[in-house]
Design an enzyme around this catalytic site. Structure first.
Site, PDB file in Angstrom:
ATOM      1  N   GLY A 114       2.604   0.318  -6.588  1.00 15.19           N
ATOM      2  CA  GLY A 114       2.562   1.596  -6.677  1.00 15.19           C
ATOM      3  C   GLY A 114       3.684   2.371  -7.068  1.00 15.19           C
ATOM      4  O   GLY A 114       3.607   3.406  -7.752  1.00 15.19           O
ATOM      5  N   ASN A 143       0.450   9.290   3.171  1.00 15.30           N
ATOM      6  CA  ASN A 143       0.717   7.764   3.703  1.00 15.30           C
ATOM      7  C   ASN A 143       1.194   8.150   5.340  1.00 15.30           C
ATOM      8  O   ASN A 143       1.026   7.207   6.160  1.00 15.30           O
ATOM      9  CB  ASN A 143       1.774   7.296   2.974  1.00 15.30           C
ATOM     10  CG  ASN A 143       3.046   7.992   2.838  1.00 15.30           C
ATOM     11  OD1 ASN A 143       3.086   9.152   1.915  1.00 15.30           O
ATOM     12  ND2 ASN A 143       4.212   7.647   3.286  1.00 15.30           N
ATOM     13  N   GLN A 157      -3.250   5.093  -0.591  1.00 15.78           N
ATOM     14  CA  GLN A 157      -3.685   4.893   0.748  1.00 15.78           C
ATOM     15  C   GLN A 157      -5.359   5.331   0.784  1.00 15.78           C
ATOM     16  O   GLN A 157      -5.862   4.828   1.908  1.00 15.78           O
ATOM     17  CB  GLN A 157      -3.023   6.080   1.687  1.00 15.78           C
ATOM     18  CG  GLN A 157      -1.710   5.981   1.849  1.00 15.78           C
ATOM     19  CD  GLN A 157      -1.181   4.622   2.705  1.00 15.78           C
ATOM     20  OE1 GLN A 157      -1.931   4.241   3.464  1.00 15.78           O
ATOM     21  NE2 GLN A 157      -0.037   4.128   2.387  1.00 15.78           N
ATOM     22  N   GLY A 206      -1.584  -3.289  -4.597  1.00 20.23           N
ATOM     23  CA  GLY A 206      -2.547  -4.453  -4.039  1.00 20.23           C
ATOM     24  C   GLY A 206      -2.493  -4.466  -2.493  1.00 20.23           C
ATOM     25  O   GLY A 206      -3.421  -4.690  -1.707  1.00 20.23           O
ATOM     26  N   HIS A 207      -1.025  -4.335  -2.040  1.00 19.98           N
ATOM     27  CA  HIS A 207      -0.727  -4.938  -0.556  1.00 19.98           C
ATOM     28  C   HIS A 207      -1.395  -3.684   0.461  1.00 19.98           C
ATOM     29  O   HIS A 207      -1.069  -3.682   1.852  1.00 19.98           O
ATOM     30  CB  HIS A 207       0.484  -5.175  -0.356  1.00 19.98           C
ATOM     31  CG  HIS A 207       1.416  -3.787  -0.409  1.00 19.98           C
ATOM     32  ND1 HIS A 207       2.157  -3.509   0.698  1.00 19.98           N
ATOM     33  CD2 HIS A 207       1.991  -3.164  -1.450  1.00 19.98           C
ATOM     34  CE1 HIS A 207       3.177  -2.283   0.228  1.00 19.98           C
ATOM     35  NE2 HIS A 207       2.768  -2.270  -0.968  1.00 19.98           N
ATOM     36  N   THR A 242       5.492  -9.581 -18.587  1.00 19.31           N
ATOM     37  CA  THR A 242       4.741 -10.513 -18.730  1.00 19.31           C
ATOM     38  C   THR A 242       3.795 -10.399 -17.417  1.00 19.31           C
ATOM     39  O   THR A 242       4.053  -9.898 -16.345  1.00 19.31           O
ATOM     40  CB  THR A 242       5.238 -11.946 -18.386  1.00 19.31           C
ATOM     41  OG1 THR A 242       6.153 -12.274 -19.354  1.00 19.31           O
ATOM     42  CG2 THR A 242       4.378 -13.022 -18.248  1.00 19.31           C
ATOM     43  N   CYS A 254      16.344   6.253   7.658  1.00 12.10           N
ATOM     44  CA  CYS A 254      17.304   6.004   8.173  1.00 12.10           C
ATOM     45  C   CYS A 254      18.675   5.664   7.042  1.00 12.10           C
ATOM     46  O   CYS A 254      18.310   5.187   6.145  1.00 12.10           O
ATOM     47  CB  CYS A 254      17.271   4.699   8.917  1.00 12.10           C
ATOM     48  SG  CYS A 254      18.712   4.261   9.812  1.00 12.10           S
TER      49      CYS A 254
END
Length: 387
Positions: free
Chosen positions: A72, A155, A183, A204-205, A241, A329
């Protein structure tokens, strides 16, 4: 490491779907560069192109509109920087004030080093961009607007934006519109063609696929300037690639997430509503953030008065509940969430907030565990803050 008692951080990363693991694993032992012309190269190319067709079919796009990226963040950078450069000499970048840093930071970089005039679109107390806000911003100088970027769903607080209306306003003024839908996919119906957007980011994740792979959907005629140069593997827009195994896993995740979206929506909405009601009962004075009526089914975001979010997060983590805070942080000092600040929260509330996000592995037991350990964690965090 054992599995946590309750994993409530799906908005950060959701466990891989079995279908994605199977698709990716099948390709991992195979040799072949999708850019090579020999047999193994052609086999890898076949995997890539079939995956491209799968993603396009699931998301209401043409295969030629799918540009693979490393995730993303790269897709947002390519869309925002590339579309800005392609629209030279227009300098105005209109972007919502509650975007993920993957979109905000490229815009700010353009302002710092490329002469862009970045204008943050204000949001209401729920984090929504009103269509009239975008219309007024464009009409101040429509000929000077390079692009508009507004995320499909936030998000942090889960607020869903009126993307179709916003994209239509941009289109009426001849301005390219980008949306980060990272999201939204798998939780909401997403059709690229029907949205009216010119560019759409996915990864993807967040949907049960592998990390390190994503895509930017680009409508016909939209050609951003490349951010990285090399082999020009993806429409001469993106070089690098192609990771055929990861792309296969991504395609399987998109297909499965979209296929199961309606059932997942029902499941997650029921769990989320139960979580919200029980947290409110267990912790009097807690504040629910985000749009109460237009929010992601898997999102529950709260401010806990008197608590530091980071401290409360670690107390919950020690009891096997994993969640997230929107605060950043810096040098060991907690910074308030820019999303909550943009929504009108004060700095203390913006620092004392946690996000609980549900996904395809979430169960009633996850909610039960959170409610079991939360009151004592809040009490301890408040006492630590007073000390």
């Amino acid at each position: 490491m054992s599995r946590p008692s309750a994993y409530l951080d799906h908005a950060a990363t959701t466990p891989m779907l079995p279908e994605a693991i199977e698709a990716m694993t099948e390709q991992l032992g195979r040799v072949g560069n999708a850019s090579s012309l020999h047999a193994t190269g052609r086999e890898a190319r076949k995997v890539v192109e079939e995956s491209r067709e799968t993603i396009a079919d699931a998301l209401g796009a043409r295969p030629s509109e799918v540009v693979f990226t490393s995730g993303g963040t790269e897709a947002d950078n390519l869309a925002i920087k590339g579309m800005f450069w392609a629209r030279h000499p227009r300098k105005r970048v209109l972007i919502s004030s509650v975007e993920h840093h993957a979109a905000l930071d490229p815009a700010r970089w353009l302002a710092d080093s490329q002469g862009a005039e970045v204008e943050l679109l204000e949001v209401d107390e729920h984090g929504r961009v009103a269509p009239d806000t975008l219309r007024a911003a464009i009409e101040r100088d429509p000929g000077g607007v390079a692009l508009v970027s507004v995320m499909w769903a936030n998000n942090e607080v889960g607020t869903i934006q009126p993307i179709h209306l916003l994209a239509a306003i941009a289109r009426d003024h001849g301005v390219p519109f980008h949306t980060d839908a990272v999201q939204a996919i798998g939780q909401l119906p997403v059709s690229f063609a029907e949205s009216g957007a010119d560019a759409l980011t996915l990864t993807g994740h967040k949907i049960g696929g592998p990390m390190g792979v994503g895509a930017l959907l680009l409508a016909r005629g939209v050609t951003p300037v490349s951010v990285q140069h090399g082999g020009g593997q993806e429409r001469d827009v993106r070089s690098g690639t192609l990771d055929a195994p990861a792309i296969a896993g991504l395609a399987a995740a998109v297909r499965t997430a979209v296929k199961e979206q309606t059932a997942q929506h029902r499941h997650l909405t029921a769990l989320r509503d139960d979580l919200i009601a029980r947290v409110r009962h267990a912790v009097p004075g807690v504040v629910l953030n985000g749009d109460p009526d237009h929010r992601l089914p898997g999102n529950a975001h709260f401010s806990f008065p008197g608590c530091e979010g980071d401290a409360l997060l670690m107390l919950l983590d020690a009891r096997g509940v994993e969640c997230s805070t929107g605060s950043a942080c810096s040098a060991g000092v907690a910074q308030p969430s820019h999303v909550l600040l943009a929504m009108g929260a004060d700095a203390a509330a913006a620092r004392g907030s946690l996000r609980f996000s549900l996904g395809h592995t979430s169960t009633q037991a996850d909610v039960d565990r959170l409610v079991e350990v939360l009151p004592a964690a809040v009490d301890r965090a408040r006492r630590a803050g007073l000390g």
